[in-house]
Write a protein that holds these residues in place. Structure first.
Motif, PDB file in Angstrom:
ATOM      1  N   ARG A   1     -25.789  -4.905 -26.808  1.00 31.00           N
ATOM      2  CA  ARG A   1     -25.209  -3.836 -27.636  1.00 31.00           C
ATOM      3  C   ARG A   1     -24.007  -3.198 -26.931  1.00 31.00           C
ATOM      4  O   ARG A   1     -22.990  -2.915 -27.551  1.00 31.00           O
ATOM      5  N   PHE A   2     -24.135  -3.005 -25.622  1.00 34.22           N
ATOM      6  CA  PHE A   2     -23.059  -2.421 -24.839  1.00 34.22           C
ATOM      7  C   PHE A   2     -21.825  -3.326 -24.858  1.00 34.22           C
ATOM      8  O   PHE A   2     -20.698  -2.858 -25.031  1.00 34.22           O
ATOM      9  N   MET A   3     -22.024  -4.627 -24.689  1.00 31.32           N
ATOM     10  CA  MET A   3     -20.902  -5.568 -24.694  1.00 31.32           C
ATOM     11  C   MET A   3     -20.182  -5.553 -26.039  1.00 31.32           C
ATOM     12  O   MET A   3     -18.949  -5.532 -26.095  1.00 31.32           O
ATOM     13  N   THR A   4     -20.941  -5.531 -27.113  1.00 28.10           N
ATOM     14  CA  THR A   4     -20.342  -5.479 -28.439  1.00 28.10           C
ATOM     15  C   THR A   4     -19.503  -4.216 -28.580  1.00 28.10           C
ATOM     16  O   THR A   4     -18.383  -4.253 -29.106  1.00 28.10           O
ATOM     17  N   LYS A   5     -20.016  -3.109 -28.068  1.00 31.80           N
ATOM     18  CA  LYS A   5     -19.315  -1.820 -28.154  1.00 31.80           C
ATOM     19  C   LYS A   5     -18.013  -1.830 -27.355  1.00 31.80           C
ATOM     20  O   LYS A   5     -16.986  -1.346 -27.834  1.00 31.80           O
ATOM     21  N   ILE A   6     -18.024  -2.380 -26.146  1.00 32.90           N
ATOM     22  CA  ILE A   6     -16.794  -2.347 -25.343  1.00 32.90           C
ATOM     23  C   ILE A   6     -15.766  -3.374 -25.821  1.00 32.90           C
ATOM     24  O   ILE A   6     -14.570  -3.202 -25.587  1.00 32.90           O
ATOM     25  N   TYR A   7     -16.209  -4.403 -26.509  1.00 33.85           N
ATOM     26  CA  TYR A   7     -15.264  -5.377 -27.062  1.00 33.85           C
ATOM     27  C   TYR A   7     -14.558  -4.831 -28.305  1.00 33.85           C
ATOM     28  O   TYR A   7     -13.436  -5.245 -28.613  1.00 33.85           O
ATOM     29  N   GLN A   8     -15.210  -3.930 -29.021  1.00 35.75           N
ATOM     30  CA  GLN A   8     -14.684  -3.442 -30.300  1.00 35.75           C
ATOM     31  C   GLN A   8     -13.218  -2.981 -30.225  1.00 35.75           C
ATOM     32  O   GLN A   8     -12.387  -3.473 -31.000  1.00 35.75           O
ATOM     33  N   PRO A   9     -12.853  -2.077 -29.321  1.00 34.92           N
ATOM     34  CA  PRO A   9     -11.443  -1.653 -29.294  1.00 34.92           C
ATOM     35  C   PRO A   9     -10.492  -2.756 -28.835  1.00 34.92           C
ATOM     36  O   PRO A   9      -9.327  -2.777 -29.229  1.00 34.92           O
ATOM     37  N   LEU A  10     -10.983  -3.691 -28.037  1.00 36.91           N
ATOM     38  CA  LEU A  10     -10.141  -4.790 -27.578  1.00 36.91           C
ATOM     39  C   LEU A  10      -9.871  -5.794 -28.697  1.00 36.91           C
ATOM     40  O   LEU A  10      -8.820  -6.445 -28.729  1.00 36.91           O
ATOM     41  N   LEU A  11     -10.826  -5.934 -29.611  1.00 36.76           N
ATOM     42  CA  LEU A  11     -10.702  -6.902 -30.701  1.00 36.76           C
ATOM     43  C   LEU A  11     -10.010  -6.319 -31.935  1.00 36.76           C
ATOM     44  O   LEU A  11      -9.563  -7.070 -32.795  1.00 36.76           O
ATOM     45  N   LYS A  12      -9.927  -5.000 -31.998  1.00 35.78           N
ATOM     46  CA  LYS A  12      -9.323  -4.347 -33.172  1.00 35.78           C
ATOM     47  C   LYS A  12      -7.899  -4.846 -33.442  1.00 35.78           C
ATOM     48  O   LYS A  12      -7.574  -5.159 -34.587  1.00 35.78           O
ATOM     49  N   PRO A  13      -7.022  -4.961 -32.412  1.00 30.25           N
ATOM     50  CA  PRO A  13      -5.670  -5.471 -32.699  1.00 30.25           C
ATOM     51  C   PRO A  13      -5.663  -6.904 -33.245  1.00 30.25           C
ATOM     52  O   PRO A  13      -4.724  -7.308 -33.921  1.00 30.25           O
ATOM     53  N   LEU A  14      -6.721  -7.670 -32.959  1.00 27.05           N
ATOM     54  CA  LEU A  14      -6.821  -9.042 -33.462  1.00 27.05           C
ATOM     55  C   LEU A  14      -7.482  -9.093 -34.839  1.00 27.05           C
ATOM     56  O   LEU A  14      -7.575 -10.162 -35.444  1.00 27.05           O
ATOM     57  N   ASP A  15      -7.975  -7.950 -35.288  1.00 23.37           N
ATOM     58  CA  ASP A  15      -8.714  -7.844 -36.553  1.00 23.37           C
ATOM     59  C   ASP A  15      -9.920  -8.786 -36.567  1.00 23.37           C
ATOM     60  O   ASP A  15     -10.177  -9.488 -37.539  1.00 23.37           O
TER      61      ASP A  15
ATOM     62  N   GLN B   1      -3.154 -16.423 -27.960  1.00 25.74           N
ATOM     63  CA  GLN B   1      -2.288 -15.801 -26.947  1.00 25.74           C
ATOM     64  C   GLN B   1      -2.647 -14.335 -26.737  1.00 25.74           C
ATOM     65  O   GLN B   1      -2.724 -13.867 -25.611  1.00 25.74           O
ATOM     66  N   GLN B   2      -2.887 -13.611 -27.817  1.00 27.03           N
ATOM     67  CA  GLN B   2      -3.289 -12.205 -27.708  1.00 27.03           C
ATOM     68  C   GLN B   2      -4.673 -12.092 -27.067  1.00 27.03           C
ATOM     69  O   GLN B   2      -4.924 -11.189 -26.285  1.00 27.03           O
ATOM     70  N   ALA B   3      -5.547 -13.002 -27.411  1.00 27.38           N
ATOM     71  CA  ALA B   3      -6.935 -12.946 -26.934  1.00 27.38           C
ATOM     72  C   ALA B   3      -7.040 -13.213 -25.438  1.00 27.38           C
ATOM     73  O   ALA B   3      -8.002 -12.783 -24.800  1.00 27.38           O
ATOM     74  N   LYS B   4      -6.071 -13.905 -24.859  1.00 31.35           N
ATOM     75  CA  LYS B   4      -6.119 -14.239 -23.432  1.00 31.35           C
ATOM     76  C   LYS B   4      -6.207 -12.994 -22.553  1.00 31.35           C
ATOM     77  O   LYS B   4      -6.711 -13.056 -21.439  1.00 31.35           O
ATOM     78  N   LYS B   5      -5.740 -11.879 -23.050  1.00 34.47           N
ATOM     79  CA  LYS B   5      -5.733 -10.637 -22.274  1.00 34.47           C
ATOM     80  C   LYS B   5      -7.116  -9.976 -22.215  1.00 34.47           C
ATOM     81  O   LYS B   5      -7.374  -9.156 -21.340  1.00 34.47           O
ATOM     82  N   ILE B   6      -7.989 -10.310 -23.130  1.00 36.38           N
ATOM     83  CA  ILE B   6      -9.265  -9.608 -23.252  1.00 36.38           C
ATOM     84  C   ILE B   6     -10.180  -9.804 -22.045  1.00 36.38           C
ATOM     85  O   ILE B   6     -10.627  -8.807 -21.464  1.00 36.38           O
ATOM     86  N   PRO B   7     -10.487 -11.033 -21.609  1.00 33.62           N
ATOM     87  CA  PRO B   7     -11.372 -11.172 -20.440  1.00 33.62           C
ATOM     88  C   PRO B   7     -10.813 -10.501 -19.191  1.00 33.62           C
ATOM     89  O   PRO B   7     -11.550  -9.868 -18.426  1.00 33.62           O
ATOM     90  N   GLU B   8      -9.512 -10.613 -19.012  1.00 28.27           N
ATOM     91  CA  GLU B   8      -8.871  -9.988 -17.850  1.00 28.27           C
ATOM     92  C   GLU B   8      -9.030  -8.463 -17.900  1.00 28.27           C
ATOM     93  O   GLU B   8      -9.324  -7.823 -16.903  1.00 28.27           O
ATOM     94  N   LYS B   9      -8.835  -7.893 -19.073  1.00 30.11           N
ATOM     95  CA  LYS B   9      -8.975  -6.441 -19.251  1.00 30.11           C
ATOM     96  C   LYS B   9     -10.406  -6.006 -18.939  1.00 30.11           C
ATOM     97  O   LYS B   9     -10.621  -5.000 -18.254  1.00 30.11           O
ATOM     98  N   LEU B  10     -11.376  -6.771 -19.405  1.00 33.11           N
ATOM     99  CA  LEU B  10     -12.776  -6.431 -19.141  1.00 33.11           C
ATOM    100  C   LEU B  10     -13.092  -6.496 -17.650  1.00 33.11           C
ATOM    101  O   LEU B  10     -13.808  -5.645 -17.124  1.00 33.11           O
TER     102      LEU B  10
END
Length: 148
Positions: A23-37, A112-121
Motif C-alpha cells: 500500500r505504501f509503495m502504491t502511495k509513493i508512486y502515485q505522484p510520480l506516475l501522475k505526469p504519465l497519466d 523516456q519519462q518513466a526512466k526517471k521514476i526508479p532513480e527518484k525513488l
C-alpha cells in the motif's frame, strides 16, 4: 503473555508488513506516475512491455503470467491503456481466443519519462540502495519458494 499470543500480534505478521509495504509503495508512486497519466497497475503493465524490443507482441496470457494477474484483472487495465493509445490489442487470426498486445509509438515514447521514476525513488529512500536490493531479492526468494 504466552508464545501463541505473541505469534498473533499484528506487528509480528509478515503478511501485514507485506500488505502495508504494498500500500505504501502504491502511495509513493502515485505522484510520480501522475505526469504519465498512469496508475500503479498500469505502470506495471508498461514496465513489462518496455522490456521488449519495439514491435514485440505479448499474448494477454503471457502478460498475465509475467505480472501474476488473471485475465479478469488484466483485461480492464489493458482496455484503459488502449483507450489512452499506449497499447494496441489484436485478436489472433489463428485462434480468436488469443489476444496480442503491443506498445504503440506513444506508449514507447512514455518510456523516456518513466526512466526517471526508479532513480527518484532510490534518491528519496532513507535506506541504502544495497539494502533495497537485498530486500527485493529476499522478497523474490520468498515468493519463489512459496510458489513452487
Amino acid at each position: 503473555m504466552d508464545k501463541v499470543d505473541e505469534l498473533l500480534k499484528l506487528d509480528n505478521q509478515l503478511c501485514f508488513q507485506l500488505y502495508s509495504a504494498s500500500r505504501f509503495m502504491t502511495k509513493i508512486y502515485q505522484p510520480l506516475l501522475k505526469p504519465l497519466d498512469l496508475t500503479y497497475p498500469q505502470y506495471l503493465v508498461m514496465l513489462v512491455l518496455w522490456e521488449m524490443p519495439i514491435g514485440h507482441k505479448f499474448t494477454v496470457t503471457s502478460l498475465g503470467e509475467r505480472l501474476k494477474l488473471d485475465s479478469g484483472t488484466l483485461t480492464p487495465l489493458l482496455k484503459r491503456l488502449e483507450s489512452k493509445r499506449l497499447i494496441q490489442r489484436q485478436r489472433s487470426n489463428e485462434d480468436e481466443r488469443q489476444v496480442w498486445v503491443r506498445l504503440t509509438a506513444l506508449g514507447e515514447s512514455l518510456k523516456q519519462q518513466a526512466k526517471k521514476i526508479p532513480e527518484k525513488l532510490m534518491c528519496d529512500a532513507s535506506i541504502k540502495p544495497q539494502e533495497l536490493v537485498a530486500l527485493r531479492d529476499t522478497l523474490k526468494k520468498l515468493f519463489n519458494s512459496a510458489e513452487g
